[in-house]
Design a protein around this motif. Structure first.
Motif, PDB file in Angstrom:
ATOM      1  N   VAL A 128       6.031  14.282  -3.316  1.00  0.00           N
ATOM      2  CA  VAL A 128       5.964  13.110  -2.448  1.00  0.00           C
ATOM      3  C   VAL A 128       6.048  13.642  -1.024  1.00  0.00           C
ATOM      4  N   GLY A 145      -3.132   9.297  -0.761  1.00  0.00           N
ATOM      5  CA  GLY A 145      -2.091   9.559  -1.761  1.00  0.00           C
ATOM      6  C   GLY A 145      -2.414   8.955  -3.106  1.00  0.00           C
ATOM      7  N   GLN A 146      -2.108   9.702  -4.153  1.00  0.00           N
ATOM      8  CA  GLN A 146      -2.229   9.135  -5.481  1.00  0.00           C
ATOM      9  C   GLN A 146      -0.837   9.092  -6.078  1.00  0.00           C
ATOM     10  N   GLY A 147      -0.697   8.362  -7.144  1.00  0.00           N
ATOM     11  CA  GLY A 147       0.614   8.277  -7.785  1.00  0.00           C
ATOM     12  C   GLY A 147       1.078   9.667  -8.176  1.00  0.00           C
ATOM     13  N   VAL A 179      -0.887   8.557   3.547  1.00  0.00           N
ATOM     14  CA  VAL A 179      -0.526   8.279   2.150  1.00  0.00           C
ATOM     15  C   VAL A 179      -1.353   7.114   1.618  1.00  0.00           C
ATOM     16  N   LYS A 232       3.060   4.060  -4.447  1.00  0.00           N
ATOM     17  CA  LYS A 232       2.785   5.160  -3.523  1.00  0.00           C
ATOM     18  C   LYS A 232       3.972   5.286  -2.588  1.00  0.00           C
ATOM     19  N   ASP A 284       5.836   3.731 -10.083  1.00  0.00           N
ATOM     20  CA  ASP A 284       4.447   4.110  -9.862  1.00  0.00           C
ATOM     21  C   ASP A 284       3.894   3.573  -8.549  1.00  0.00           C
ATOM     22  N   ASP A 324       0.818  -1.210   0.000  1.00  0.00           N
ATOM     23  CA  ASP A 324       0.000   0.000   0.000  1.00  0.00           C
ATOM     24  C   ASP A 324       0.849   1.257   0.000  1.00  0.00           C
ATOM     25  N   VAL A 325       1.969   1.193   0.726  1.00  0.00           N
ATOM     26  CA  VAL A 325       2.888   2.329   0.737  1.00  0.00           C
ATOM     27  C   VAL A 325       4.317   1.796   0.707  1.00  0.00           C
ATOM     28  N   ARG A 338       9.892   6.000  -7.826  1.00  0.00           N
ATOM     29  CA  ARG A 338       8.885   6.855  -8.443  1.00  0.00           C
ATOM     30  C   ARG A 338       8.483   6.311  -9.803  1.00  0.00           C
TER      31      ARG A 338
END
Lengths: 74, 727
Positions: free
Chosen positions: B142, B169-171, B165, B113, B111, B86-87, B108
């Motif tokens: 970020v 959080g989105q990409g 996040v 999170k 893609d 998830d993160v 990054r």
């Protein structure tokens, strides 16, 4: 001049990083980039490997590996 | 009540970035150490409850990059790709921002999170580096937070952010990614469009990332694409090859090199924006310590002193608790002998289970102490210096400098030594170290040498034993070189290694290290060893020939009778003497019976069956059986020999005489010593090999090649010796 030919306490700038694919890439990833300045901290007591300072951190590599790095004067 | 939400968190970061410390801070002692499936890379997983969430935290291997350079990188990348945490929390070493950001840019591109953690801000400050957190966060889009892992600062804040996040959080937006030069971007776009065109069947990976990796000639991604796309992959790979060639021709360099440089270019831009270097004259404490510890003259003596101290602590200090455990095991088996009715069950419990498991349990103190010392070396940063000092020597064998410690520890006991091979980052180095480690003659083999050399070489025993140790070292070097050039060939791991700054160790982390590894030893080995001990016990007990037992029972009764009838008028003195004679005769009979029963057991039969195999190396069937039982523990070779030779007194001298009488010569004794040095190590070591290589194949190979080598070497010694006229 090659990095492997530099003496303890000498400083220089990386001119070119050679060597085979994966190895060369690893050196680049560790920050051995063209233009980076580098300081030869010391050689191990048995003359191999050597320790250099790069971007403020200490990295050691073998003499045969250092022979792939071409240096120029700072 | 609402169910607690489950989240999976992956921790990524460079080696020495304080990732493990952060992991310990988050999860405390609730962690599970094991291996990643199919490889020997250590996997750490922990659980923590925070608010309404159950977090599973996975500590990815420390890497500088996410290419396919090492098995660690592949493991880390695959986890992010396949398990989709998830993160992903990227631990960034603030004092080394450029290199940390290199990994960050790759995360990054994946893609995922991401949450960045600027760790060791205190160390950076000492170096005169101040990082503008907010700017970094806005430049990369970020979330960025700061922690000081060593002081456990900011852990709650980190958990809060992780959840935020995960929930919101989105990409990251496309424009905040690394942009390569136009010619490369064009190539990436062409391949990406092709990938997107076939996306009808739900291509599971980010197309831009896949395109970048294909252009970089990443063999793992290529295989993944072929697997996911089937025959549609063909044209895409052909186009990729064309693009690669085009780029290579344009720049006269491989695309992956160009892209690495351009990533660093992107990073340099960010670093310029967010880092302020103050002009504080920094004192590099680590450098000063290294002036002493890796000093040309003093470096080695200090290193050997540390190693000596570790050896002493492990085996000398460890001997005390070891004696207590031994004593405890003895008491337990005595107790069991009393409680259980004598017979098969009692024999199984006392001589099978307790003796077998006890023989392994005694290693626990050694393992605890050794791993404490190793954790101390690793956490302070000295391990990298040890590798720096020893690399030249170990490189001759095709090994890494860090292999020195496992190899040396092997002289004490191969079990902790093989477990110590975990400190090697490269899988091939680790397997090679494990394969040749048993040739470092462990302390359990010494009593066997002492017995044999003492019996057959008298005053030259010391030299002979030394030559056996030397033989082990030489063969380790030879086999190491052979394996390096055959089985474990391939991309040679460069030594390029960071010498991290020295740090004060944290007691909590030392304890966690020590306990994790010991727990693993107890758990996993307990099972294998229990089963192994029972099997060996069964082999040496069955078949229980009732006829043989009856025969001896009759003999015993006869003897009792003869002693009972005579001389009713004897003096008290004479009766006493008579009693003693009787006891002695009965004891002799008992020994004779045990020997006969052993000879008749499956183990004895196996020994005699393999007699022809052992004959050419000068070992008789009794020696063969002893070697079989040596699989449980090497010291047992002596007690088995004692049983089979039916020696009346318990001393080495009695056994030595019996062996001489049986036709053993100094030459065959030497051959047997060489065999004991080299053949399959004890069951505890074998299970350590299984655990550490995480592969039955390597374990079977280790057993097979060492035993074959043992036979060949013993054959050369025995036959060669005879040709040269030695007896």
């Amino acid at each position: 001049m090659l990095l492997s030919e530099m003496k303890e306490g000498q400083e220089g700038v990386i001119a070119k990083v050679g060597g085979a694919g994966a190895f060369r890439r690893r050196l680049l990833e560790m920050g051995f980039l063209k233009g980076a300045s580098l300081f030869v901290e010391k050689y191990a007591p048995l003359k191999d490997p050597l320790e250099v300072t790069l971007n403020g951190c200490h990295v050691s590599l073998r003499v045969e590996e250092a022979a792939h790095i071409v240096m120029e004067d700072a | 009540m609402a169910a607690r939400k489950k989240l999976t968190i992956a921790l990524a970061g460079n080696p020495n970035s304080g990732k493990t410390t952060t992991f310990n801070n988050i999860t405390g002692t609730r962690q599970k150490v094991g291996n990643w499936p199919g490889v020997t890379v250590e996997k750490k997983e922990g659980h923590v409850r925070f608010g309404d969430y159950d977090l599973t935290v996975v500590d990815l291997p420390g890497t500088y990059s996410l290419t396919t350079f090492s098995i660690e990188e592949i493991v880390a990348r695959n986890f992010i790709l396949e398990n989709r945490p998830d993160v992903v929390v990227d631990i960034i070493d603030s004092s080394n921002l450029d290199r940390s950001l290199y990994l960050a840019t790759q995360l990054r591109e994946l893609d995922a999170k991401v949450l960045f953690v600027l760790n060791m801000a205190d160390l950076a400050k000492d170096k005169g580096i101040v990082i503008d957190e907010e700017k970094l966060s806005s430049l990369l889009e970020v979330p960025v937070i700061s922690t000081v892992g060593n002081r456990n600062e900011g852990t709650a804040e980190l958990l809060k952010n992780i959840i935020q996040v995960a929930e919101t959080g989105q990409g990251p937006r496309a424009e905040r990614r690394v942009r390569y030069s136009r010619d490369i971007e064009d190539g990436v776009a062409v391949v990406r469009d092709l990938l997107q065109a076939v996306e009808d069947k739900d291509f599971p990976y980010n197309p831009r990332w896949t395109a970048i990796k294909l252009i970089e000639d990443d063999e793992v991604v290529r295989d993944m694409a072929v697997k996911a796309l089937g025959d549609k992959a063909g044209p895409i790979l052909e186009e990729t090859a064309r693009q690669r060639e085009r780029i290579s021709n344009l720049f006269d360099d491989e695309p992956e090199i160009l892209m690495t440089e351009q990533r660093y270019g992107f990073i340099a831009g960010i670093v310029r924006e967010v880092v302020k270097r103050s002009s504080i004259k920094r004192v590099d404490v680590s450098r000063n310590i290294d002036l002493l510890l890796t000093n040309r003259i003093l470096g080695f003596p200090i290193f050997f002193f540390f190693i000596w101290a570790m050896f002493q602590l492990t085996f000398t200090l460890g001997a005390y608790p070891q004696a207590w455990i031994e004593h405890g095991v003895e008491l337990l088996s005595l107790g069991m002998t009393r409680i259980l009715p004598s017979g098969m069950i009692q024999d199984l419990v006392v001589n099978g289970i307790i003796a077998g498991v006890g023989s392994v349990l005694v290693f626990l103190p050694n393992i605890l102490i050794l791993f404490f010392c190793i954790a101390l070396f690793e956490d302070t940063g000295y391990m990298a210096r040890a590798a720096f000092l020893m690399d030249k020597v170990m490189h001759l064998v095709g090994l890494h400098g860090k292999s020195f410690i496992p190899m040396l520890m092997g002289f004490g006991c191969n079990v902790p030594a093989i477990m110590a091979a975990r400190t090697l980052e490269n899988e091939k180095d680790r397997i090679l170290t494990i394969l040749i480690n048993p040739f470092m003659s462990c302390s359990a083999r010494l009593p066997v040498y002492v017995l044999l050399a003492g019996a057959f070489f008298a005053e030259k025993a010391g030299t002979v034993i030394f030559s056996i140790y030397l033989l082990g070292i030489v063969l380790a070097i030879v086999m190491g070189r052979i394996f390096r050039n055959t089985l474990l060939k391939g991309s040679v791991a460069p030594f390029v290694m960071e010498l991290p700054p020295y740090r004060a160790p944290m007691i909590k982390s030392l304890m966690i290290h020590m306990w994790d590894r010991s727990k693993m030893f107890l758990k996993k080995m307990g099972g294998v060893i229990l089963v192994g001990s029972i099997i060996v016990w069964a082999l040496s007990t069955f078949p229980n020939d009732p006829q043989l037992a009856r025969q001896y029972e009759i003999k015993r009764q006869q003897m009792e009778k003869t002693f009972a009838v005579r001389k009713p008028d004897a003096s008290r003195q004479a009766v006493k003497v008579r009693e003693m004679e009787k006891d002695k005769a009965l004891a002799a009979l008992e020994i004779e019976y045990t020997a006969a029963a052993k000879e008749n057991s499956y183990l004895g039969r196996i020994g005699r069956f393999f007699g022809p195999v052992f004959a050419p190396v000068g070992i008789d069937w009794k020696g063969g059986v002893a070697l079989f039982t040596g699989f449980v523990a090497k010291e047992i070779v002596i007690s088995t020999l004692g049983v089979l030779h039916a020696t009346k007194d318990d001393t080495d001298q009695g056994l030595a005489d019996a062996m001489k009488k049986s036709g053993m010569t100094p030459l065959s004794a030497f051959s047997m010593m060489a065999f004991i040095l080299l053949y399959v190590p004890c069951i505890a070591t074998v299970s350590a090999i299984k655990q550490e290589t995480n592969s039955w194949k390597w374990t079977a190979f280790s057993i097979g090649y060492s035993t074959t080598l043992a036979w060949v070497v013993a054959f050369i010694i025995y036959q060669g010796g005879q040709l040269l006229g030695f007896a």
